[in-house]
Design a protein around this motif. Structure first.
Motif, PDB file in Angstrom:
ATOM      1  N   ALA A  23      -5.210  22.613 -26.230  1.00  0.00           N
ATOM      2  CA  ALA A  23      -4.097  22.377 -25.608  1.00  0.00           C
ATOM      3  C   ALA A  23      -3.413  23.404 -25.064  1.00  0.00           C
ATOM      4  O   ALA A  23      -2.433  23.314 -24.156  1.00  0.00           O
ATOM      5  CB  ALA A  23      -3.180  21.501 -26.342  1.00  0.00           C
ATOM      6  N   TYR A  24      -3.815  24.959 -25.237  1.00  0.00           N
ATOM      7  CA  TYR A  24      -2.966  26.092 -24.911  1.00  0.00           C
ATOM      8  C   TYR A  24      -3.809  26.262 -23.537  1.00  0.00           C
ATOM      9  O   TYR A  24      -4.560  26.082 -22.981  1.00  0.00           O
ATOM     10  CB  TYR A  24      -3.247  27.112 -26.165  1.00  0.00           C
ATOM     11  CG  TYR A  24      -2.360  26.658 -27.191  1.00  0.00           C
ATOM     12  CD1 TYR A  24      -1.065  27.152 -27.241  1.00  0.00           C
ATOM     13  CD2 TYR A  24      -3.014  26.021 -27.998  1.00  0.00           C
ATOM     14  CE1 TYR A  24       0.003  26.618 -28.375  1.00  0.00           C
ATOM     15  CE2 TYR A  24      -2.127  25.467 -29.395  1.00  0.00           C
ATOM     16  CZ  TYR A  24      -0.932  25.860 -29.657  1.00  0.00           C
ATOM     17  OH  TYR A  24      -0.131  25.559 -30.492  1.00  0.00           O
ATOM     18  N   SER A  25      -2.790  27.256 -22.737  1.00  0.00           N
ATOM     19  CA  SER A  25      -3.174  27.871 -21.590  1.00  0.00           C
ATOM     20  C   SER A  25      -4.546  28.442 -21.824  1.00  0.00           C
ATOM     21  O   SER A  25      -4.876  29.144 -22.684  1.00  0.00           O
ATOM     22  CB  SER A  25      -2.112  28.768 -21.178  1.00  0.00           C
ATOM     23  OG  SER A  25      -1.995  29.886 -21.660  1.00  0.00           O
ATOM     24  N   GLN A  26      -5.193  28.681 -20.411  1.00  0.00           N
ATOM     25  CA  GLN A  26      -6.306  29.219 -20.252  1.00  0.00           C
ATOM     26  C   GLN A  26      -6.162  30.923 -20.727  1.00  0.00           C
ATOM     27  O   GLN A  26      -6.941  31.548 -21.299  1.00  0.00           O
ATOM     28  CB  GLN A  26      -7.082  29.281 -18.839  1.00  0.00           C
ATOM     29  CG  GLN A  26      -8.149  29.844 -18.670  1.00  0.00           C
ATOM     30  CD  GLN A  26      -9.237  29.380 -19.530  1.00  0.00           C
ATOM     31  OE1 GLN A  26      -9.300  28.111 -19.562  1.00  0.00           O
ATOM     32  NE2 GLN A  26     -10.182  30.057 -19.952  1.00  0.00           N
ATOM     33  N   GLN A  27      -5.012  31.428 -20.134  1.00  0.00           N
ATOM     34  CA  GLN A  27      -4.550  32.917 -20.544  1.00  0.00           C
ATOM     35  C   GLN A  27      -4.763  33.110 -22.255  1.00  0.00           C
ATOM     36  O   GLN A  27      -5.105  33.863 -22.800  1.00  0.00           O
ATOM     37  CB  GLN A  27      -3.240  33.121 -19.999  1.00  0.00           C
ATOM     38  CG  GLN A  27      -2.827  34.521 -20.177  1.00  0.00           C
ATOM     39  CD  GLN A  27      -1.433  34.862 -19.623  1.00  0.00           C
ATOM     40  OE1 GLN A  27      -0.881  33.945 -19.064  1.00  0.00           O
ATOM     41  NE2 GLN A  27      -1.133  36.226 -19.765  1.00  0.00           N
ATOM     42  N   THR A  28      -3.961  32.031 -22.850  1.00  0.00           N
ATOM     43  CA  THR A  28      -3.772  32.250 -24.444  1.00  0.00           C
ATOM     44  C   THR A  28      -5.239  31.970 -25.093  1.00  0.00           C
ATOM     45  O   THR A  28      -5.798  32.741 -25.897  1.00  0.00           O
ATOM     46  CB  THR A  28      -2.896  31.064 -24.846  1.00  0.00           C
ATOM     47  OG1 THR A  28      -1.665  31.208 -24.282  1.00  0.00           O
ATOM     48  CG2 THR A  28      -2.658  31.079 -26.381  1.00  0.00           C
ATOM     49  N   GLN A  29      -6.155  31.000 -24.292  1.00  0.00           N
ATOM     50  CA  GLN A  29      -7.425  30.959 -24.974  1.00  0.00           C
ATOM     51  C   GLN A  29      -8.108  32.281 -24.922  1.00  0.00           C
ATOM     52  O   GLN A  29      -9.201  32.650 -25.752  1.00  0.00           O
ATOM     53  CB  GLN A  29      -8.140  29.701 -24.346  1.00  0.00           C
ATOM     54  CG  GLN A  29      -7.359  28.645 -24.824  1.00  0.00           C
ATOM     55  CD  GLN A  29      -8.123  27.533 -24.179  1.00  0.00           C
ATOM     56  OE1 GLN A  29      -9.432  27.262 -24.281  1.00  0.00           O
ATOM     57  NE2 GLN A  29      -7.607  26.228 -24.000  1.00  0.00           N
ATOM     58  N   GLU A  30      -8.113  32.848 -23.526  1.00  0.00           N
ATOM     59  CA  GLU A  30      -8.873  34.156 -23.412  1.00  0.00           C
ATOM     60  C   GLU A  30      -8.221  35.204 -24.060  1.00  0.00           C
ATOM     61  O   GLU A  30      -9.047  36.166 -24.547  1.00  0.00           O
ATOM     62  CB  GLU A  30      -8.506  34.513 -21.721  1.00  0.00           C
ATOM     63  CG  GLU A  30      -9.300  33.763 -20.831  1.00  0.00           C
ATOM     64  CD  GLU A  30      -9.075  33.907 -19.336  1.00  0.00           C
ATOM     65  OE1 GLU A  30      -8.157  34.662 -19.283  1.00  0.00           O
ATOM     66  OE2 GLU A  30      -9.317  33.048 -18.640  1.00  0.00           O
ATOM     67  N   GLN A  31      -6.910  35.297 -24.668  1.00  0.00           N
ATOM     68  CA  GLN A  31      -6.453  36.469 -25.630  1.00  0.00           C
ATOM     69  C   GLN A  31      -7.103  36.085 -26.868  1.00  0.00           C
ATOM     70  O   GLN A  31      -7.459  37.285 -27.457  1.00  0.00           O
ATOM     71  CB  GLN A  31      -5.041  36.513 -25.584  1.00  0.00           C
ATOM     72  CG  GLN A  31      -4.297  37.039 -24.425  1.00  0.00           C
ATOM     73  CD  GLN A  31      -2.866  36.527 -24.291  1.00  0.00           C
ATOM     74  OE1 GLN A  31      -2.357  35.926 -25.155  1.00  0.00           O
ATOM     75  NE2 GLN A  31      -2.350  37.491 -23.498  1.00  0.00           N
ATOM     76  N   VAL A  32      -7.223  34.889 -27.276  1.00  0.00           N
ATOM     77  CA  VAL A  32      -7.920  34.565 -28.612  1.00  0.00           C
ATOM     78  C   VAL A  32      -9.208  35.239 -28.565  1.00  0.00           C
ATOM     79  O   VAL A  32      -9.929  35.582 -29.474  1.00  0.00           O
ATOM     80  CB  VAL A  32      -7.493  33.245 -29.018  1.00  0.00           C
ATOM     81  CG1 VAL A  32      -8.270  32.699 -30.150  1.00  0.00           C
ATOM     82  CG2 VAL A  32      -6.098  32.858 -29.311  1.00  0.00           C
ATOM     83  N   ALA A  33      -9.903  34.556 -27.319  1.00  0.00           N
ATOM     84  CA  ALA A  33     -11.304  34.901 -27.403  1.00  0.00           C
ATOM     85  C   ALA A  33     -11.725  36.303 -27.416  1.00  0.00           C
ATOM     86  O   ALA A  33     -12.729  36.985 -27.995  1.00  0.00           O
ATOM     87  CB  ALA A  33     -11.931  34.456 -25.975  1.00  0.00           C
ATOM     88  N   GLN A  34     -10.774  37.121 -27.030  1.00  0.00           N
ATOM     89  CA  GLN A  34     -10.886  38.507 -26.856  1.00  0.00           C
ATOM     90  C   GLN A  34     -10.675  39.238 -28.178  1.00  0.00           C
ATOM     91  O   GLN A  34     -11.587  40.267 -28.710  1.00  0.00           O
ATOM     92  CB  GLN A  34      -9.889  39.294 -25.885  1.00  0.00           C
ATOM     93  CG  GLN A  34     -10.076  40.688 -25.758  1.00  0.00           C
ATOM     94  CD  GLN A  34      -9.089  41.478 -24.908  1.00  0.00           C
ATOM     95  OE1 GLN A  34      -8.028  40.673 -24.442  1.00  0.00           O
ATOM     96  NE2 GLN A  34      -9.383  42.706 -24.461  1.00  0.00           N
ATOM     97  N   LEU A  35      -9.684  38.544 -28.952  1.00  0.00           N
ATOM     98  CA  LEU A  35      -9.538  38.798 -30.601  1.00  0.00           C
ATOM     99  C   LEU A  35     -10.857  38.526 -31.343  1.00  0.00           C
ATOM    100  O   LEU A  35     -11.384  39.368 -32.113  1.00  0.00           O
ATOM    101  CB  LEU A  35      -8.517  38.259 -31.205  1.00  0.00           C
ATOM    102  CG  LEU A  35      -7.047  38.913 -30.781  1.00  0.00           C
ATOM    103  CD1 LEU A  35      -6.043  37.897 -31.277  1.00  0.00           C
ATOM    104  CD2 LEU A  35      -7.027  40.176 -31.286  1.00  0.00           C
TER     105      LEU A  35
END
Length: 184
Positions: A23-35
């Motif tokens: 449910a979160y933005s693509q940008q947030t998901q990308e930041q988590v994926a990077q972590l």
């Protein structure tokens, strides 16, 4: 003439979908994926929440929830039972449950409220347990997950949304680490 250059790098494994963060933005998901790719998600969570709480049994959990209720929902119906439940996550795909059982006593209809919290919350930071307790307590007054419900959650815990997000990060960490817990 066009030339296609083949990469000599080995293919990277595909990132599994972040089901707890959909449910979160693509940008947030990308930041988590990077972590996750840097293997730092658990480290970030441990830095933010270094230790687990001390509430280990149903009696202590009941008292904790009653204290929250007394502070924020004095006029709400009483909570009759609060306990950790080892079956919640597996069977109901939930982290906590609020149930209301109505019984006829004499000529009146009496409701008994019970709150069950997934056993996984015995070994997490107090902020995560508080978020779940606040969420389930809010259901005593507001049945639906709507604007008044989340407003009540934020009233009882001003950092509710941050704790919910961080809990979702932890659930993601559990998924990628094969269920290995950070605390406890």
């Amino acid at each position: 003439m066009w030339y296609i250059l083949a990469s000599t790098d080995p293919p990277q494994p595909a990132m599994p979908p972040l089901k707890y963060l959909s449910a979160y933005s693509q940008q947030t998901q990308e930041q988590v994926a990077q972590l996750i790719a840097q293997n730092k998600l658990g480290e970030v969570l441990l830095k933010r929440y270094p230790k687990a709480h001390e509430i280990r049994n149903d009696k202590a959990l009941y008292q904790y929830v009653q204290d929250l209720k007394g502070e924020f929902l004095r006029n709400a119906d009483p909570i009759n039972k609060v306990e950790f439940d080892s079956k919640i996550h597996v069977i109901n795909h939930a982290l906590g449950l609020h149930t209301s059982i109505s019984r006829v006593q004499g000529g009146k209809l009496k409701a008994k409220h019970e709150i069950r919290v997934a056993s996984m919350f015995k070994d997490v930071p107090l902020e995560f347990l508080r978020m779940i307790a606040v969420h389930e307590l809010a259901h005593v007054k507001e049945k639906q997950h709507d604007k008044p419900f989340y407003k009540l959650c934020a009233y009882m815990e001003p950092n509710y949304h941050q704790y919910e997000f961080d809990l979702r990060l932890y659930l993601t960490q559990l998924d990628i680490a094969g269920g290995q817990r950070l605390w406890g």
